[in-house]
Design a protein around this motif. Structure first.
Motif, PDB file in Angstrom:
ATOM      1  N   LEU A   1       0.836  -1.213   0.000  1.00  0.00           N
ATOM      2  CA  LEU A   1       0.000   0.000   0.000  1.00  0.00           C
ATOM      3  C   LEU A   1       0.865   1.254   0.000  1.00  0.00           C
ATOM      4  CD1 LEU A   1      -2.991  -0.813   2.382  1.00  0.00           C
ATOM      5  CD2 LEU A   1      -2.949  -0.740  -0.117  1.00  0.00           C
ATOM      6  N   ASP A   2       1.926   1.229   0.806  1.00  0.00           N
ATOM      7  CA  ASP A   2       2.841   2.382   0.807  1.00  0.00           C
ATOM      8  C   ASP A   2       3.432   2.595  -0.578  1.00  0.00           C
ATOM      9  OD1 ASP A   2       2.447   3.027   3.441  1.00  0.00           O
ATOM     10  OD2 ASP A   2       4.168   1.869   4.190  1.00  0.00           O
ATOM     11  N   ARG A   3       3.815   1.498  -1.208  1.00  0.00           N
ATOM     12  CA  ARG A   3       4.483   1.600  -2.522  1.00  0.00           C
ATOM     13  C   ARG A   3       3.566   2.245  -3.571  1.00  0.00           C
ATOM     14  NH1 ARG A   3       8.190  -0.898  -6.321  1.00  0.00           N
ATOM     15  NH2 ARG A   3       8.634   0.971  -7.499  1.00  0.00           N
ATOM     16  N   VAL A   4       2.270   1.963  -3.473  1.00  0.00           N
ATOM     17  CA  VAL A   4       1.361   2.526  -4.485  1.00  0.00           C
ATOM     18  C   VAL A   4       0.692   3.818  -4.007  1.00  0.00           C
ATOM     19  CG1 VAL A   4       0.943   0.245  -5.485  1.00  0.00           C
ATOM     20  CG2 VAL A   4      -0.670   1.157  -3.788  1.00  0.00           C
ATOM     21  N   GLY A   5       1.166   4.329  -2.867  1.00  0.00           N
ATOM     22  CA  GLY A   5       0.661   5.621  -2.400  1.00  0.00           C
ATOM     23  C   GLY A   5      -0.676   5.560  -1.682  1.00  0.00           C
ATOM     24  N   LEU A   6      -1.026   4.380  -1.158  1.00  0.00           N
ATOM     25  CA  LEU A   6      -2.315   4.243  -0.469  1.00  0.00           C
ATOM     26  C   LEU A   6      -2.157   3.966   1.024  1.00  0.00           C
ATOM     27  CD1 LEU A   6      -4.418   2.094  -3.014  1.00  0.00           C
ATOM     28  CD2 LEU A   6      -4.496   4.566  -2.640  1.00  0.00           C
ATOM     29  N   GLY A   7      -0.959   4.166   1.545  1.00  0.00           N
ATOM     30  CA  GLY A   7      -0.702   3.840   2.950  1.00  0.00           C
ATOM     31  C   GLY A   7      -1.690   4.498   3.901  1.00  0.00           C
TER      32      GLY A   7
ATOM     33  N   GLU B   1      -5.579  -2.181 -19.630  1.00  0.00           N
ATOM     34  CA  GLU B   1      -5.731  -0.756 -19.304  1.00  0.00           C
ATOM     35  C   GLU B   1      -5.338  -0.443 -17.859  1.00  0.00           C
ATOM     36  OE1 GLU B   1      -6.312   1.508 -21.358  1.00  0.00           O
ATOM     37  OE2 GLU B   1      -7.067   0.401 -23.073  1.00  0.00           O
ATOM     38  N   PRO B   2      -4.129  -0.829 -17.463  1.00  0.00           N
ATOM     39  CA  PRO B   2      -3.757  -0.609 -16.056  1.00  0.00           C
ATOM     40  C   PRO B   2      -3.649   0.856 -15.682  1.00  0.00           C
ATOM     41  CG  PRO B   2      -1.837  -1.285 -17.321  1.00  0.00           C
ATOM     42  CD  PRO B   2      -3.034  -1.427 -18.235  1.00  0.00           C
ATOM     43  N   SER B   3      -3.476   1.737 -16.683  1.00  0.00           N
ATOM     44  CA  SER B   3      -3.316   3.155 -16.350  1.00  0.00           C
ATOM     45  C   SER B   3      -4.632   3.915 -16.377  1.00  0.00           C
ATOM     46  CB  SER B   3      -2.315   3.804 -17.310  1.00  0.00           C
ATOM     47  OG  SER B   3      -2.736   3.607 -18.644  1.00  0.00           O
ATOM     48  N   ALA B   4      -5.739   3.212 -16.635  1.00  0.00           N
ATOM     49  CA  ALA B   4      -7.032   3.906 -16.667  1.00  0.00           C
ATOM     50  C   ALA B   4      -7.272   4.595 -15.336  1.00  0.00           C
ATOM     51  CB  ALA B   4      -8.148   2.901 -16.944  1.00  0.00           C
TER      52      ALA B   4
ATOM     53  N   GLY C   1      -8.951   6.336  -9.493  1.00  0.00           N
ATOM     54  CA  GLY C   1      -7.504   6.145  -9.650  1.00  0.00           C
ATOM     55  C   GLY C   1      -6.904   5.400  -8.468  1.00  0.00           C
ATOM     56  N   GLN C   2      -7.427   5.687  -7.260  1.00  0.00           N
ATOM     57  CA  GLN C   2      -6.933   4.970  -6.076  1.00  0.00           C
ATOM     58  C   GLN C   2      -7.287   3.479  -6.174  1.00  0.00           C
ATOM     59  OE1 GLN C   2      -8.884   7.425  -3.115  1.00  0.00           O
ATOM     60  NE2 GLN C   2      -6.922   8.283  -2.434  1.00  0.00           N
ATOM     61  N   GLN C   3      -8.460   3.171  -6.685  1.00  0.00           N
ATOM     62  CA  GLN C   3      -8.822   1.752  -6.836  1.00  0.00           C
ATOM     63  C   GLN C   3      -7.892   1.072  -7.839  1.00  0.00           C
ATOM     64  OE1 GLN C   3     -12.892   0.611  -7.306  1.00  0.00           O
ATOM     65  NE2 GLN C   3     -13.622   1.963  -5.692  1.00  0.00           N
ATOM     66  N   ARG C   4      -7.508   1.807  -8.853  1.00  0.00           N
ATOM     67  CA  ARG C   4      -6.577   1.228  -9.842  1.00  0.00           C
ATOM     68  C   ARG C   4      -5.204   0.999  -9.179  1.00  0.00           C
ATOM     69  NH1 ARG C   4      -8.282  -2.082 -13.298  1.00  0.00           N
ATOM     70  NH2 ARG C   4      -7.209  -2.047 -15.263  1.00  0.00           N
ATOM     71  N   ARG C   5      -4.822   1.906  -8.294  1.00  0.00           N
ATOM     72  CA  ARG C   5      -3.562   1.718  -7.552  1.00  0.00           C
ATOM     73  C   ARG C   5      -3.651   0.480  -6.655  1.00  0.00           C
ATOM     74  NH1 ARG C   5      -0.133   6.660  -6.489  1.00  0.00           N
ATOM     75  NH2 ARG C   5      -0.674   8.158  -8.105  1.00  0.00           N
TER      76      ARG C   5
ATOM     77  N   ALA D   1       1.477  10.910 -11.858  1.00  0.00           N
ATOM     78  CA  ALA D   1       2.346  10.207 -10.913  1.00  0.00           C
ATOM     79  C   ALA D   1       2.004   8.713 -10.894  1.00  0.00           C
ATOM     80  CB  ALA D   1       2.185  10.808  -9.514  1.00  0.00           C
ATOM     81  N   GLY D   2       0.734   8.407 -11.036  1.00  0.00           N
ATOM     82  CA  GLY D   2       0.302   7.009 -11.066  1.00  0.00           C
ATOM     83  C   GLY D   2       0.844   6.286 -12.291  1.00  0.00           C
ATOM     84  N   ARG D   3       0.876   6.997 -13.417  1.00  0.00           N
ATOM     85  CA  ARG D   3       1.430   6.375 -14.635  1.00  0.00           C
ATOM     86  C   ARG D   3       2.930   6.145 -14.479  1.00  0.00           C
ATOM     87  NH1 ARG D   3      -2.327   9.869 -16.927  1.00  0.00           N
ATOM     88  NH2 ARG D   3      -0.781  11.431 -17.501  1.00  0.00           N
ATOM     89  N   ASP D   4       3.605   7.090 -13.818  1.00  0.00           N
ATOM     90  CA  ASP D   4       5.039   6.887 -13.543  1.00  0.00           C
ATOM     91  C   ASP D   4       5.234   5.690 -12.618  1.00  0.00           C
ATOM     92  OD1 ASP D   4       5.642   9.036 -15.091  1.00  0.00           O
ATOM     93  OD2 ASP D   4       5.979  10.429 -13.419  1.00  0.00           O
ATOM     94  N   LEU D   5       4.352   5.586 -11.612  1.00  0.00           N
ATOM     95  CA  LEU D   5       4.419   4.454 -10.685  1.00  0.00           C
ATOM     96  C   LEU D   5       4.237   3.140 -11.447  1.00  0.00           C
ATOM     97  CD1 LEU D   5       4.234   3.146  -7.790  1.00  0.00           C
ATOM     98  CD2 LEU D   5       1.757   3.516  -7.976  1.00  0.00           C
ATOM     99  N   LEU D   6       3.241   3.096 -12.307  1.00  0.00           N
ATOM    100  CA  LEU D   6       2.995   1.885 -13.102  1.00  0.00           C
ATOM    101  C   LEU D   6       4.228   1.526 -13.918  1.00  0.00           C
ATOM    102  CD1 LEU D   6       1.153  -0.281 -14.428  1.00  0.00           C
ATOM    103  CD2 LEU D   6       0.447   1.503 -16.058  1.00  0.00           C
ATOM    104  N   ALA D   7       4.832   2.517 -14.562  1.00  0.00           N
ATOM    105  CA  ALA D   7       6.034   2.248 -15.370  1.00  0.00           C
ATOM    106  C   ALA D   7       7.152   1.707 -14.492  1.00  0.00           C
ATOM    107  CB  ALA D   7       6.478   3.527 -16.089  1.00  0.00           C
TER     108      ALA D   7
END
Ligand SMILES: Nc1ncnc2c1ncn2[C@@H]1O[C@H](COP(=O)(O)OP(=O)(O)OP(=O)(O)O)[C@@H](O)[C@H]1O
Length: 199
Positions: free
Chosen positions: A109-115, A150-153, A128-132, A158-164
Motif C-alpha cells: 500500500l505504501d508503494r502505491v501511495g495508499l498507505g 488498461e492498467p493506467s485507466a 484512480g486509487q482503486q486502480r492503484r 504520478a500514477g502512470r510513472d508508478l505503473l512504469a
C-alpha cells in the motif's frame, strides 16, 4: 519463462478479432497491445490468460512449472473491489487467495501511495486509487506473468510513472508482461502489437 503463441487466432463467437499471431515474449520483456476500441485487445489478453479458448493455434508458457502453482496475474478492466472491505483487508484477502510473497500488504500500500487509506472502506477510494489498489495486488502475490488490461485507466501522471516503475521492476526481476493500453506507458524496449479496427 517465455510466452509463445503459434498461429493463434482469437475472437468472440464466430468473429475473429486477431489471427495468425506468432508472439514471443521472453522473461524480462514486455509487449504493448494497441489498437482502437473493440479491436480485440482484451479478448487477446483473456485468451493468453486461458480464460477464453483460442479459435485456433495455441498459447504456451515455456518453462512454467504447473506444480509450482498459478503463475499468471490477469487484471481486467474491473477492479474487483468489495466496497465494505477496508483497503488493507482487500489486499490481505487477495494475498490469501493468490499467495503471499515477500511484500506485505502494508508495504504494498505504501508503494502505491495508499498507505494512509489502509483502514478506509475500499468503496470510498477514488477511481484512480482503486486502480492503484489493483497494482498493489500484483505486488503482494509475486507471479512471473502480468497480463494487464488498461492498467493506467484513471491514473494521474504520478500514477502512470508508478505503473512504469513497477513494470520495470517486474521485468528486471525476470517477469514478463503483456499490457493493453491507449496511454503512453514508458517501457523502454517493449515491443508493440497493434490490432486492427473492425467495422
Ligand atoms: N462476451 C462477448 N460476446 C460477444 N462479443 C463480445 C464479447 N465481449 C466482447 N465482445 C466484442 O469483441 C470485440 C472486441 O472487444 P475487446 O474488449 O476485446 O476490445 P478492446 O480492443 O479491448 O477494446 P477497448 O479498447 O474498448 O478496451 C468488441 O466488438 C466487443 O463488442
Amino acid at each position: 519463462m517465455q510466452l509463445k503463441t503459434q498461429g493463434l487466432a482469437c475472437g468472440r463467437g464466430d468473429a475473429v478479432l486477431a489471427a495468425d499471431l506468432s508472439l514471443k515474449v521472453a522473461a524480462g520483456s514486455a509487449l504493448l497491445l494497441r489498437g482502437p476500441n473493440g479491436a480485440g485487445k482484451s479478448t487477446l489478453l483473456l485468451t493468453l490468460a486461458g480464460l477464453l479458448h483460442p479459435i485456433s493455434g495455441n498459447v504456451v508458457f515455456e518453462g512454467a512449472d504447473p506444480e509450482a502453482g498459478p503463475f499468471i496475474h490477469h487484471c481486467g478492466h474491473k477492479n474487483a473491489v468489495r466496497p465494505r472491505l477496508s483497503v488493507i483487508q482487500t489486499l490481505k484477502f487477495w494475498a490469501d487467495i493468490n499467495g503471499h510473497g515477500d511484500v506485505t500488504p502494508a508495504t504494498a500500500l505504501d508503494r502505491v501511495g495508499l498507505g494512509r487509506t489502509a483502514r478506509l472502506d475500499a468503496g470510498y477510494l477514488s477511481a484512480g486509487q482503486q486502480r492503484r489498489l489493483v497494482l498493489a495486488r500484483l505486488l503482494v502475490s509475486p507471479r512471473p506473468v502480468w497480463l494487464l488490461d488498461e492498467p493506467s485507466a484513471a491514473l494521474d501522471a504520478a500514477g502512470r510513472d508508478l505503473l512504469a516503475a513497477l513494470l520495470a521492476d517486474h521485468l528486471r526481476s525476470g517477469g514478463l508482461a503483456v499490457v493493453a493500453t491507449h496511454d503512453d506507458i514508458a517501457l523502454p524496449g517493449a515491443a508493440t502489437l497493434t490490432l486492427g479496427a473492425r467495422a
